[in-house]
Design an enzyme around this catalytic site. Structure first.
Site, PDB file in Angstrom:
ATOM      1  N   HIS A  61       0.854  -1.193   0.000  1.00 37.70           N
ATOM      2  CA  HIS A  61       0.000   0.000   0.000  1.00 37.70           C
ATOM      3  C   HIS A  61       0.885   1.236   0.000  1.00 37.70           C
ATOM      4  O   HIS A  61       2.081   1.164   0.308  1.00 37.70           O
ATOM      5  CB  HIS A  61      -0.948   0.004   1.197  1.00 37.70           C
ATOM      6  CG  HIS A  61      -0.273   0.092   2.539  1.00 37.70           C
ATOM      7  ND1 HIS A  61       0.626  -0.862   3.003  1.00 37.70           N
ATOM      8  CD2 HIS A  61      -0.361   1.024   3.534  1.00 37.70           C
ATOM      9  CE1 HIS A  61       1.033  -0.527   4.218  1.00 37.70           C
ATOM     10  NE2 HIS A  61       0.454   0.613   4.546  1.00 37.70           N
ATOM     11  N   ASP A  70       6.041   4.571   4.796  1.00 39.31           N
ATOM     12  CA  ASP A  70       6.943   3.596   5.406  1.00 39.31           C
ATOM     13  C   ASP A  70       6.987   2.277   4.629  1.00 39.31           C
ATOM     14  O   ASP A  70       7.737   1.371   4.990  1.00 39.31           O
ATOM     15  CB  ASP A  70       6.581   3.347   6.881  1.00 39.31           C
ATOM     16  CG  ASP A  70       5.147   2.871   7.076  1.00 39.31           C
ATOM     17  OD1 ASP A  70       4.263   3.305   6.325  1.00 39.31           O
ATOM     18  OD2 ASP A  70       4.912   2.055   7.984  1.00 39.31           O
TER      19      ASP A  70
END
Lengths: 304, 304
Positions: free
Chosen positions: B62, B66
């Site tokens: 996604h 991060d």
């Protein structure tokens, strides 16, 4: 009163084992300014004990990945850490589009404001100042719009000598007047002139950051007399044709820039990964400008 | 025939001293697949001896920073290293826009093609396969479109026992027929049936990657019997309300997913930086599913 720069990355675009992508952290009176932000900059700031929360502003030289791919991460981390203070970010186009893209796609809630200020990389303009520092742009010559930055510590105003204050029993109003360069009448009627008892505590120091760029005579004039000149030296002089083609400088050319600009010291970096031994850069530069040092990762260079 | 995963980052979004942002490198028969790509992934690949040039494909779960901020750097490095082989990159929206933005702004010359394949994060679909591996998406439940990936090594076809080949003097045509499951007539007239002399050399192994997500019963069903289940465990169960609010899982919930899916082993990671001691995650998960291990950076977990 600190004025120092910590090297967070000294390599160029191609990956190298022990050199990271470019980033410098400038400390002016314990206020930090980040100059360029290659991938992993935030990790190296942590390693070298520089809190990103202390950043007053960020200056990006140009939008090549090795100078900016660490920026989205650091901005996101500041949000996680709870920053509230607005953060000015300077850089040439398309910095605005870059920040806007990341803001649109990666920010659900932003706790602080990013003050993006897109600069004209062709001009030499004052773009930032506060009570201790002023920053002007330096037009660089690279493949895309690129600008360097000249950081000048403001020289503080006149101080009145403490012994003189005692000796003449000076009042607060008299001290303020002397600091402004005015003369004051003492109780015995004599005139005390400002230059007799005032002094400048220290001269403002300066740091010039020039990366990435071809050698530029214009930059040499603009950074005249700078205390520390950081100049990229991606190549050795034997590869000067390659330097020219890619918009970079050789160690010899960087040394020439330091010599002609009468810089006090030169620091070179942005070394191409094709060279394994950095000392070759140092030797080449020192043969022209002996007060040269290498940008070494994790090292802090102070300007006394 | 290697089937292993190397942990390149085990932390979550907020910065932590010894945990980097998420990335896993899956090695299937010495072909490498990168799963997620947090900032600094390329540096850790270098540190752990995994050449980015060996990457066959990249899978992004996604578009949170991060999990993706290391991607532009790695793509740029591959260009510097002279990659020519096209590189498939899978991920949910807006991966296409993300790659397109970086291509427009950061690529002057690209020596290899990026084959971006935006996946539907709500579906369980076969998205990639080659001679040894097939990859299907796992619909995750996070704050933005997110998908996990199930990597299944293909079980090789039937082999004919070497001793049988010798014993019966089997011809090449007969061996091929037996491998296809057919019977063959021997010279003495007897019928040799395929099951008598064939065997499967090994069972295909599997690895499921589920991050970031809430606990999902659907995922539990889809990964049934997997050899190694990687499941995020951002929080401990005492903070399950926070996990729910942020679209994450607790260690206890991850262990429950492993138990109910009858996974052979569970690996947990994506630990929040609020917890200093990772063993708390391990203890919590092991109380429900004892065959749990922690994702530790630099460690390679083999599936025998």
């Amino acid at each position: 009163m600190t004025f120092s720069v910590t090297i967070l990355g000294s390599g160029s675009a191609a990956p190298a084992a022990n050199r990271h992508h470019t980033a410098h952290a400038l400390n002016v009176h314990e206020q930090f300014y980040l100059i360029d932000c290659g991938e992993g900059t935030q990790e190296r700031m942590r390693r070298y004990g520089i809190s990103p929360m202390k950043l007053k502003a960020i200056f990006i030289s140009h939008l090549h990945g090795d100078h900016i791919f660490g920026l989205p991460g650091i901005l996101s981390t500041l949000n996680h850490l709870g920053r509230k203070t607005p953060l000015p970010i300077f850089g040439p186009p398309p910095i605005e589009e870059y920040l806007d893209f990341h803001h649109r796609h990666f920010t659900q809630y932003m706790g602080y404001e990013i003050l993006c200020q897109q600069v004209n990389a062709r001009e030499n303009t004052l773009i930032y100042q506060n009570n201790v520092l002023e920053v002007t742009t330096l037009p660089l010559r690279h493949r895309i719009p690129s600008c360097g930055y000249l950081f000048r510590e403001k020289t503080p105003g006149w101080n009145v000598d403490k012994q003189a204050i005692e000796k003449y029993g000076l009042s607060r109003a008299q001290i303020v007047a002397l600091k402004r360069g005015e003369s004051v009448r003492l109780t015995d009627g004599t005139l005390l002139e400002s230059p007799q008892v005032t002094y400048i505590p220290y001269q403002g120091r300066s740091y010039a950051y020039c990366s990435d760029t071809l050698y530029s005579g214009k930059v040499v004039r603009l950074v005249h007399g700078v205390d520390l000149l950081y100049h990229e030296a991606t190549f050795l002089d034997k590869d000067k044709q390659l330097a020219k083609e890619t918009g970079h400088t050789t160690a010899r050319q960087a040394a020439r820039a330091a010599l002609l600009s009468e810089s006090h010291r030169l620091m070179i970096g942005h070394f191409s990964s094709r060279y394994k031994d950095e000392n070759l850069f140092l030797e080449e530069a020192c043969s022209i400008f002996p007060r040269t040092i290498l940008a070494r990762e994790g090292e802090m260079v102070s300007i006394p």
